[in-house]
Design an enzyme around this catalytic site. Structure first.
Site, PDB file in Angstrom:
ATOM      1  N   CYS A  25     -29.779 -26.124  26.752  1.00 42.50           N
ATOM      2  CA  CYS A  25     -30.283 -26.058  25.374  1.00 42.50           C
ATOM      3  C   CYS A  25     -31.239 -27.194  25.064  1.00 42.50           C
ATOM      4  CB  CYS A  25     -29.111 -26.073  24.402  1.00 42.50           C
ATOM      5  SG  CYS A  25     -28.035 -27.481  24.654  1.00 42.50           S
TER       6      CYS A  25
ATOM      7  N   TRP B  32     -22.557 -19.576  28.680  1.00 41.77           N
ATOM      8  CA  TRP B  32     -22.339 -19.544  30.130  1.00 41.77           C
ATOM      9  C   TRP B  32     -22.993 -20.712  30.855  1.00 41.77           C
ATOM     10  CZ3 TRP B  32     -27.281 -19.621  31.675  1.00 41.77           C
ATOM     11  CH2 TRP B  32     -28.238 -18.937  30.909  1.00 41.77           C
TER      12      TRP B  32
ATOM     13  N   GLU C  86     -23.968 -24.986  17.338  1.00 42.53           N
ATOM     14  CA  GLU C  86     -24.823 -25.737  18.278  1.00 42.53           C
ATOM     15  C   GLU C  86     -25.691 -24.688  18.955  1.00 42.53           C
ATOM     16  OE1 GLU C  86     -24.707 -28.907  18.360  1.00 42.53           O
ATOM     17  OE2 GLU C  86     -22.752 -29.339  17.495  1.00 42.53           O
TER      18      GLU C  86
HETATM   19  P1  NAP Z   1     -25.314 -16.275  23.329  1.00 41.34           P
HETATM   20  O1  NAP Z   1     -25.799 -14.975  23.794  1.00 41.34           O
HETATM   21  O2  NAP Z   1     -25.549 -16.656  21.924  1.00 41.34           O
HETATM   22  O3  NAP Z   1     -23.763 -16.322  23.669  1.00 41.34           O
HETATM   23  C1  NAP Z   1     -22.926 -17.382  23.333  1.00 41.34           C
HETATM   24  C2  NAP Z   1     -21.537 -16.854  23.090  1.00 41.34           C
HETATM   25  O4  NAP Z   1     -21.571 -15.974  21.977  1.00 41.34           O
HETATM   26  C3  NAP Z   1     -20.992 -16.043  24.261  1.00 41.34           C
HETATM   27  O5  NAP Z   1     -19.612 -16.271  24.379  1.00 41.34           O
HETATM   28  C4  NAP Z   1     -21.295 -14.635  23.821  1.00 41.34           C
HETATM   29  O6  NAP Z   1     -20.466 -13.657  24.402  1.00 41.34           O
HETATM   30  C5  NAP Z   1     -21.034 -14.715  22.341  1.00 41.34           C
HETATM   31  N1  NAP Z   1     -21.703 -13.627  21.617  1.00 41.34           N
HETATM   32  C6  NAP Z   1     -22.793 -12.902  21.997  1.00 41.34           C
HETATM   33  N2  NAP Z   1     -23.068 -11.942  21.083  1.00 41.34           N
HETATM   34  C7  NAP Z   1     -22.129 -12.065  20.110  1.00 41.34           C
HETATM   35  C8  NAP Z   1     -21.864 -11.345  18.908  1.00 41.34           C
HETATM   36  N3  NAP Z   1     -22.621 -10.307  18.526  1.00 41.34           N
HETATM   37  N4  NAP Z   1     -20.821 -11.740  18.149  1.00 41.34           N
HETATM   38  C9  NAP Z   1     -20.031 -12.772  18.529  1.00 41.34           C
HETATM   39  N5  NAP Z   1     -20.220 -13.467  19.666  1.00 41.34           N
HETATM   40  C10 NAP Z   1     -21.262 -13.128  20.450  1.00 41.34           C
HETATM   41  O7  NAP Z   1     -25.910 -17.482  24.172  1.00 41.34           O
HETATM   42  P2  NAP Z   1     -25.955 -17.605  25.745  1.00 41.34           P
HETATM   43  O8  NAP Z   1     -27.084 -16.779  26.205  1.00 41.34           O
HETATM   44  O9  NAP Z   1     -24.613 -17.398  26.338  1.00 41.34           O
HETATM   45  O10 NAP Z   1     -26.259 -19.173  25.901  1.00 41.34           O
HETATM   46  C11 NAP Z   1     -27.499 -19.677  25.823  1.00 41.34           C
HETATM   47  C12 NAP Z   1     -27.811 -20.222  24.438  1.00 41.34           C
HETATM   48  O11 NAP Z   1     -26.897 -21.259  24.093  1.00 41.34           O
HETATM   49  C13 NAP Z   1     -29.160 -20.840  24.372  1.00 41.34           C
HETATM   50  O12 NAP Z   1     -29.827 -20.472  23.201  1.00 41.34           O
HETATM   51  C14 NAP Z   1     -28.869 -22.332  24.372  1.00 41.34           C
HETATM   52  O13 NAP Z   1     -29.879 -23.112  23.826  1.00 41.34           O
HETATM   53  C15 NAP Z   1     -27.609 -22.388  23.615  1.00 41.34           C
HETATM   54  N6  NAP Z   1     -26.864 -23.637  23.906  1.00 41.34           N
HETATM   55  C16 NAP Z   1     -26.797 -24.586  22.944  1.00 41.34           C
HETATM   56  C17 NAP Z   1     -26.116 -25.779  23.179  1.00 41.34           C
HETATM   57  C18 NAP Z   1     -26.015 -26.844  22.120  1.00 41.34           C
HETATM   58  O14 NAP Z   1     -25.152 -27.697  22.226  1.00 41.34           O
HETATM   59  N7  NAP Z   1     -26.845 -26.834  21.109  1.00 41.34           N
HETATM   60  C19 NAP Z   1     -25.490 -25.986  24.406  1.00 41.34           C
HETATM   61  C20 NAP Z   1     -25.576 -24.991  25.379  1.00 41.34           C
HETATM   62  C21 NAP Z   1     -26.275 -23.810  25.098  1.00 41.34           C
HETATM   63  P3  NAP Z   1     -20.923 -12.815  25.713  1.00 41.34           P
HETATM   64  O15 NAP Z   1     -21.988 -13.570  26.389  1.00 41.34           O
HETATM   65  O16 NAP Z   1     -19.693 -12.732  26.467  1.00 41.34           O
HETATM   66  O17 NAP Z   1     -21.406 -11.478  25.229  1.00 41.34           O
END
Ligand code: NAP
Ligand code: MG
Length: 498
Positions: free
Chosen positions: A301, A166, A266
């Site tokens: 991130c 998000w 990522e």
């Molecule tokens: P997240 O909770 O891991 O969610 C990312 C995506 O995965 C969302 O679409 C989420 O869906 C989905 N998801 C959640 N639980 C899942 C499951 N059990 N099975 C399959 N898919 C699932 O991460 P976030 O809180 O949205 O984003 C923040 C994280 O992203 C941070 O750790 C950040 O460091 C990382 N990030 C990394 C980069 C990079 O390039 N390295 C860039 C940006 C962000 P829902 O949210 O709809 O449940």
């Protein structure tokens, strides 16, 4: 042309976001008709009802993607055709960027200034850059003996699942889609549940640009429903995932439990911002320090929250940082004068506030920041001094506007502290000494090291993590295209006697 708060407010009043899924070239409801709401976290207002896709919807989307891939309407289209359509899509995104940016700002609480940059400048650039590569994917001829002609050709990998977070909703979707489409793949995108609206609108623009039915599908839903169904689907060839390390692990398990699909990850980070003793504490350095921690409200991130500052510089550094941070304006994200918008949800604000409380409990000194009494999920930019490497705020990803200073005696200690983490996404180093800069850049185990400025690089350079910040896959650069291509050997036995 820079527009006013009134203009963006007026635009926001006229938008009526579409919350339907996009499957096989048509907008549709979830098979079971269920929906969830998406809100504007800066106001708490409900923006709309969104199709809650589950396994049945993912099955439909994957079937459409597979059919389009096997038909060859896109995967075997002449590369110059893919290029022209992607260039058209770049143009359409640019043309509609204000509307998309307002939608993004409302769905996320991100500042309109950042949304305009991500969607008006970055997203079109991505479609354009990968469009230009679509007709420049060359194979190789191997140096075989004369009785064979050995071709090494590169083919699109097939059906791609893109699961995105998000914090940069549209940009992360574009980071996956642009190279995947340029390679000739068909894509099923799952935006984060908090921020589904721009990916849905993007699908509509992609159709207008001429991307054939089934090549792009968008299935909004929850991680546990749509996300898991993508992870476990046996007809998806690879998943490109950006999100938390915890969910990244789940995708590795999903692959093991299904068809061993490729998984590109990522993930999170806990990146250091290192200032060596010879650096000048000037306006430029301070600007990079605060932006590295507070850009996008720290929901980034690659946020450089751990700031490792040479001991003699700490007092001056902190004085200047606090002075600069006082000038930040929190407020309505649609106001171009706003520097920091809201946290993504009230729950996430609570997580961030818990970390801030934890920092004080563990003995760090909070110099400024904390909670703020205003409607919406806002947190003040927060600065800690006296952070030590074992504190939770020094080890865990906070994903909020928190900058913590760890005092270090010398370069060796800075390196040791910087390396003492499971993450390896990014690091910044400030020094005037080129030899030290190169030594640090070579010694830091992370995917990007930026010297004398905080930067994630640009579209030409790969972005991704070492250690638990990611897999070998990289977004951006020609490396991103590699994620979506597979290599085939064609061995042609040839006659040598006639
Ligand atoms: P997240 O909770 O891991 O969610 C990312 C995506 O995965 C969302 O679409 C989420 O869906 C989905 N998801 C959640 N639980 C899942 C499951 N059990 N099975 C399959 N898919 C699932 O991460 P976030 O809180 O949205 O984003 C923040 C994280 O992203 C941070 O750790 C950040 O460091 C990382 N990030 C990394 C980069 C990079 O390039 N390295 C860039 C940006 C962000 P829902 O949210 O709809 O449940
Ligand atoms: Mg939202």
């Amino acid at each position: 042309m820079s527009l006013t708060y009134d203009h963006y407010k007026a635009m926001s009043d006229t938008l009526s976001p579409n919350g339907q899924a996009f499957i096989d070239g048509s907008f549709c409801d979830a098979v079971d008709g269920s929906t969830f709401t998406t809100i504007n976290p800066a106001t708490g207002e409900t923006l709309g009802h969104v199709a809650h896709c589950k396994a049945a919807d993912v099955n439909r989307a994957v079937a459409a993607a597979r059919r389009s891939f096997n038909d060859g309407v896109w995967s075997r289209a002449e590369p110059s055709v893919r290029k022209e359509i992607l260039l058209k899509l770049a143009g359409l995104v640019a043309e509609h960027h204000q509307e998309l940016a307002v939608l993004e700002s409302m769905d996320t609480g991100k500042t309109i200034t950042d949304c305009l940059h991500e969607i008006g400048t970055e997203a079109p650039k991505f479609f354009q850059w990968y469009a230009e590569l679509a007709d420049k994917i060359f194979g190789k001829v191997a140096p075989s003996a004369e009785d064979a002609l050995a071709l090494i050709v590169r083919e699109p990998v097939g059906v791609v699942g893109a699961v995105v977070p998000w914090n940069f909703p549209m940009l992360m979707a574009v980071w996956k889609m642009a190279p995947a489409l340029a390679a000739g793949c068909s894509v099923v995108v799952k935006p984060a549940e908090q921020t589904p609206l721009t990916a849905i609108r993007l699908a509509e623009l992609a159709q207008e640009a001429g991307i054939p039915d089934g090549v792009i599908n968008v299935v909004p839903g929850y991680g546990e429903t749509a996300g898991q169904a993508i992870g476990l689907h046996s007809d998806i060839d690879i998943v490109s995932f950006t999100g938390s390390t915890e969910v990244g692990r789940m995708f590795m398990r999903y692959a093991g439990d299904s068809n061993l699909k490729g998984i590109g990850l990522e993930l999170g980070g806990k990146s250091p911002f290192i200032v060596l003793e010879d650096a000048d504490i000037n306006d430029d350095l301070i600007e990079h320090a605060v932006m590295s921690a507070f850009w996008n409200g720290g929901q980034n991130c690659s946020a450089n929250m751990r700031q490792l500052i040479a001991e003699p510089l700490v007092d001056t550094f902190l004085e200047r940082v606090c002075q600069r941070v006082k000038a930040f304006k929190l407020g309505d994200p649609l106001d171009p004068a706003t520097d920091i918008g809201s946290m993504i949800t009230e729950d996430h604000k609570r997580n961030v506030m818990n970390y801030i409380e934890q920092g004080s409990i563990e003995g760090a000194q909070m110099l400024m920041g904390g909670d703020i009494d205003m409607a919406g999920s806002f947190v003040l930019p927060t600065v800690f001094n006296g952070v030590t490497p074992k504190m939770r705020i020094a080890r865990e990803e906070i994903f909020g506007p928190v900058l913590g200073v760890i005092s270090v005696k010398n370069m060796e200690e800075a390196l040791a502290v910087a390396r003492d983490t499971d993450y390896g996404l990014h690091a910044t180093v400030f020094t005037k000494d080129i030899d030290r800069a190169i030594h640090m850049a070579r010694s830091l185990p992370c995917g990007t090291v930026s010297v004398n400025g905080f930067s994630e690089g640009d579209i030409q350079t790969p972005f991704g993590g070492y250690k638990q910040s990611g897999s070998l896959a990289r977004d951006n650069g020609t490396e991103a295209l590699d994620q979506y291509l597979q290599t085939k050997t064609i061995w042609i036995t040839t006659k040598t006697q006639f």
